[in-house]
Each structure stands twice: as structure tokens, then as C-alpha cells.
Scaffold this motif. Structure first.
Motif, mmCIF file in Angstrom:
data_model
loop_
_atom_site.group_PDB
_atom_site.id
_atom_site.type_symbol
_atom_site.label_atom_id
_atom_site.label_comp_id
_atom_site.label_asym_id
_atom_site.label_seq_id
_atom_site.Cartn_x
_atom_site.Cartn_y
_atom_site.Cartn_z
ATOM 1 N N ASN A 28 -22.384 34.824 -30.616
ATOM 2 C CA ASN A 28 -22.116 35.232 -32.089
ATOM 3 C C ASN A 28 -22.423 33.873 -32.992
ATOM 4 O O ASN A 28 -23.095 34.046 -34.151
ATOM 5 N N SER A 82 -18.854 46.160 -27.960
ATOM 6 C CA SER A 82 -18.380 45.771 -29.260
ATOM 7 C C SER A 82 -19.661 45.309 -30.180
ATOM 8 O O SER A 82 -19.770 45.710 -31.085
ATOM 9 N N LYS A 142 -20.759 47.368 -33.259
ATOM 10 C CA LYS A 142 -20.502 46.587 -34.931
ATOM 11 C C LYS A 142 -22.050 46.358 -35.151
ATOM 12 O O LYS A 142 -22.181 46.235 -36.620
ATOM 13 N N LYS A 150 -25.646 49.256 -37.893
ATOM 14 C CA LYS A 150 -25.912 48.515 -38.830
ATOM 15 C C LYS A 150 -27.322 47.539 -39.126
ATOM 16 O O LYS A 150 -27.916 47.302 -39.984
ATOM 17 N N GLU A 193 -12.395 46.666 -28.745
ATOM 18 C CA GLU A 193 -11.871 46.103 -30.260
ATOM 19 C C GLU A 193 -10.849 45.111 -29.980
ATOM 20 O O GLU A 193 -10.664 44.221 -30.581
ATOM 21 N N TRP A 234 -12.390 41.815 -28.879
ATOM 22 C CA TRP A 234 -12.928 41.161 -29.824
ATOM 23 C C TRP A 234 -12.075 40.373 -30.741
ATOM 24 O O TRP A 234 -12.069 39.043 -31.030
ATOM 25 N N LYS A 235 -11.005 41.106 -31.029
ATOM 26 C CA LYS A 235 -9.858 40.129 -31.892
ATOM 27 C C LYS A 235 -9.156 39.176 -31.065
ATOM 28 O O LYS A 235 -8.915 38.212 -31.739
ATOM 29 N N GLU A 237 -11.641 36.127 -30.772
ATOM 30 C CA GLU A 237 -11.862 35.510 -32.133
ATOM 31 C C GLU A 237 -10.662 34.520 -32.358
ATOM 32 O O GLU A 237 -10.782 33.496 -32.918
ATOM 33 N N GLU A 279 -13.703 33.738 -36.872
ATOM 34 C CA GLU A 279 -13.925 35.259 -36.926
ATOM 35 C C GLU A 279 -15.514 35.618 -37.316
ATOM 36 O O GLU A 279 -15.971 34.812 -38.018
ATOM 37 N N SER A 335 -17.957 38.304 -38.660
ATOM 38 C CA SER A 335 -18.283 39.803 -39.462
ATOM 39 C C SER A 335 -19.787 39.706 -39.657
ATOM 40 O O SER A 335 -20.310 38.665 -40.202
ATOM 41 N N PHE A 336 -20.349 40.829 -39.509
ATOM 42 C CA PHE A 336 -21.941 40.947 -39.735
ATOM 43 C C PHE A 336 -22.127 42.366 -40.514
ATOM 44 O O PHE A 336 -21.448 43.129 -40.480
#
Length: 302
Positions: A120, A179, A183, A187, A286, A289-290, A293, A299, A301-302
Motif C-alpha cells: 500500500n 481486496s 478496490k 477503478k 473486507e 482490510w479494516k 488498517e 488507512e 483509499s485509492f
């Protein structure tokens, strides 16, 4: 191109995919000599990637692999790890990240949280690539435990079992890739895969007493009713084990299988291969992932 088999080697894959490898920037973690990361790096260097970035916890061991590559294949560019990789102006993008580093019978931090955080943190270098990929090296050892969300640290030693801890960490590798595919797939065009390299005689488990520990492994499998609890393991050579690394990192046929779990250089079939449902659940992914983090204190976010 004939279907690959468990006996197919990384050399064969590289021969088939050399035109796909040429010119790519590839970062591999866990490249100690004799390990699958080193075998992958040394083999793929024959196909003239633009740059190999080799990362590991022991700089001296990384340098040994760097030296082996540049001595045998002087046209390959291999670079030791650098904390400032995000600031490298001459490396605008990383085409493929291979999260290969790990240890046997380890808990969460080494096998999951470290690659979660590392990937990340450098995602800003991966996403700009034309066809970015992230590959997590997991194991069919994920069969030994799902993620224990309410007891991921095994209450210290209270509930600890080395094989359950290992299984949890390998399940986490799978869910992390799911994930990323969810995510960043549509995108940002990122492809993320998980692979099982099979049972390999590398330095990964040199700290284990196999004569003593194999009984514990069979016992853990029997608790879950896994057939591995009653059978002998079939070993591959490191060259055969690294074949699926090459397949996951490069093969174009995987573009339609984002998030897939791979073994023996094919997309694993849950009917015939060991693929547990807890490693393929988007809900579990998910949740992980939480939790991840929270544990790394950052955290993403992308």
C-alpha cells in the motif's frame, strides 16, 4: 501453447513469455539465495526486464542475489532495496510487485501485515504502470485456518498453535489480493493474484524440526478433515516452484481472472485443488482490510 503441468519449470515459462517480460520493471520481496524469490528473479532476468528491484530483510543476502544476476546476465538491472523507492525519479512505475517474503509457521505480522503495509505504501508507483500487477505468494497451507478475527494474535500463548497461525497468515495473503482486485481492479486497472508454489525444499523452513513438526502439521490437518493429514507430501524443485511466480506475474491469459488463486501455473479449481472458501470470501476480505488498517495505524483509499 500447451497446458502447463506441475513439472513445468520457471525456465519454460520464461521462454514462452519472454516477449511479455522484456522492458518491465519488477519488484520482488524475499530474495535470499536458494529461495523462490531468488530463483524467480534469476530466471526472469534472462528475458531482459528493464529493471529488477530486489528487496529483503537482510541486505547482505539481497546483495548475493543481485551479484548472481548481474554476473551471469550483465544486461539485467538489479537494484538492492531502498526505503526511498517512491522518490526514484528514474523509476516512474513498477509493472509487477511480487510479495514473496515470508516464513514458515509464523503469525500475522511477518506474513501479512508487512506485505499489506509495504504494497500500500508503494501503490503510487504501481498504479501508473500500463498493466499493473500485484502477486501474493500464499500456500495451500491456508487450509489450516481462516482469519481468527477475534483471536488473531492467539491471546499470547493461550490458544497458540504454530500451524493454525501459519494457516491464518496464508489465508490473509489470499484475502489481501482479493481486496486489491476489488478496490483497484475496475477503478485503476490493477490485477492481483494469489499463488501456491507447492511444497518446495527451500530455506523457508530451515528453523523447523521437521521430524517433530510434521506430526503437528498432520494433526492440524486432521482437525479440519483435510486429506493432507493422511498423505505424504510431494516436493517440487525450486525451479518448478517458481514457475507459478512467472505465470502469475506475466501471463496475459490471466487478465480475465482478477483475484484468482493459482497453482501449477493454472487457475486453481476449488473442486479438484485445495481452495478453502474462507480464502475466497469478499466479506472476509473486507473485514481483513479494516483490521489490517487498524493494526498498522493507517488507512488506505485509492
Amino acid at each position: 501453447m500447451a497446458p502447463y503441468t506441475p513439472e513445468t519449470s520457471a525456465v519454460e515459462l520464461v521462454a514462452d513469455l519472454s516477449h511479455e517480460i522484456a522492458g518491465k520493471v519488477i519488484l520482488i520481496t524475499g530474495v535470499s539465495p536458494g529461495g523462490l524469490g531468488a530463483v524467480f528473479a534469476e530466471t526472469i532476468s534472462k528475458a531482459q526486464p528493464a529493471l529488477l528491484i530486489l528487496a529483503g530483510r537482510a541486505p547482505s543476502k539481497v546483495q548475493q542475489t543481485v551479484d548472481a544476476i548481474t554476473k551471469t546476465h550483465p544486461d539485467a538491472r538489479a537494484t538492492p532495496p531502498a526505503a526511498e523507492v517512491n522518490g526514484w525519479a528514474d523509476v516512474p512505475a513498477i509493472d509487477v510487485l511480487i510479495n514473496n517474503a515470508g516464513v514458515m509457521v509464523s503469525q500475522f505480522a511477518t506474513n501479512h501485515l508487512a506485505p499489506f503495509l509495504f504494497a500500500n505504501l508503494i501503490m503510487g508507483k504501481v498504479i501508473p504502470a500500463t498493466a499493473p500487477r500485484v502477486v501474493n505468494v500464499s500456500s495451500d497451507g491456508h487450509r489450516l485456518n481462516p482469519v481468527r478475527f477475534d483471536d488473531y494474535n492467539f491471546r499470547g500463548d493461550e490458544t497458540y498453535n504454530k500451524w493454525y497461525a501459519y494457516g491464518q497468515s496464508k489465508t490473509a495473503n489470499m484475502l489481501f489480493a482479493l481486496s486489491l482486485a476489488e478496490k483497484l481492479g475496475q477503478k485503476k486497472g490493477l490485477l492481483a493474484f494469489i499463488l501456491h508454489p507447492s511444497v518446495i525444499g527451500t530455506n523457508l523452513g530451515t528453523h523447523l524440526d521437521w521430524e517433530a513438526d510434521i506430526a503437528g502439521l498432520h494433526a492440524a490437518d486432521k482437525v479440519f478433515g483435510n486429506e493432507e493429514g493422511w498423505k505424504e507430501f510431494t516436493f517440487k524443485s525450486p525451479e518448478q516452484g517458481a514457475a507459478t511466480h512467472v505465470y502469475a506475474a506475466i501471463h496475459p491469459e490471466l487478465k480475465d481472472h482478477n483475484g484468482a488463486y493459482l497453482q501449477d501455473s493454472h487457475v486453481a479449481d476449488p473442486w479438484t485443488d485445495t481452495v478453502k472458501p474462507w480464502g475466497t470470501s469478499p466479506v472476509e476480505a473486507e473485514r481483513l482490510w479494516k483490521l489490517s488498517e487498524k493494526l498498522v495505524g493507517q488507512e488506505f483509499s485509492f
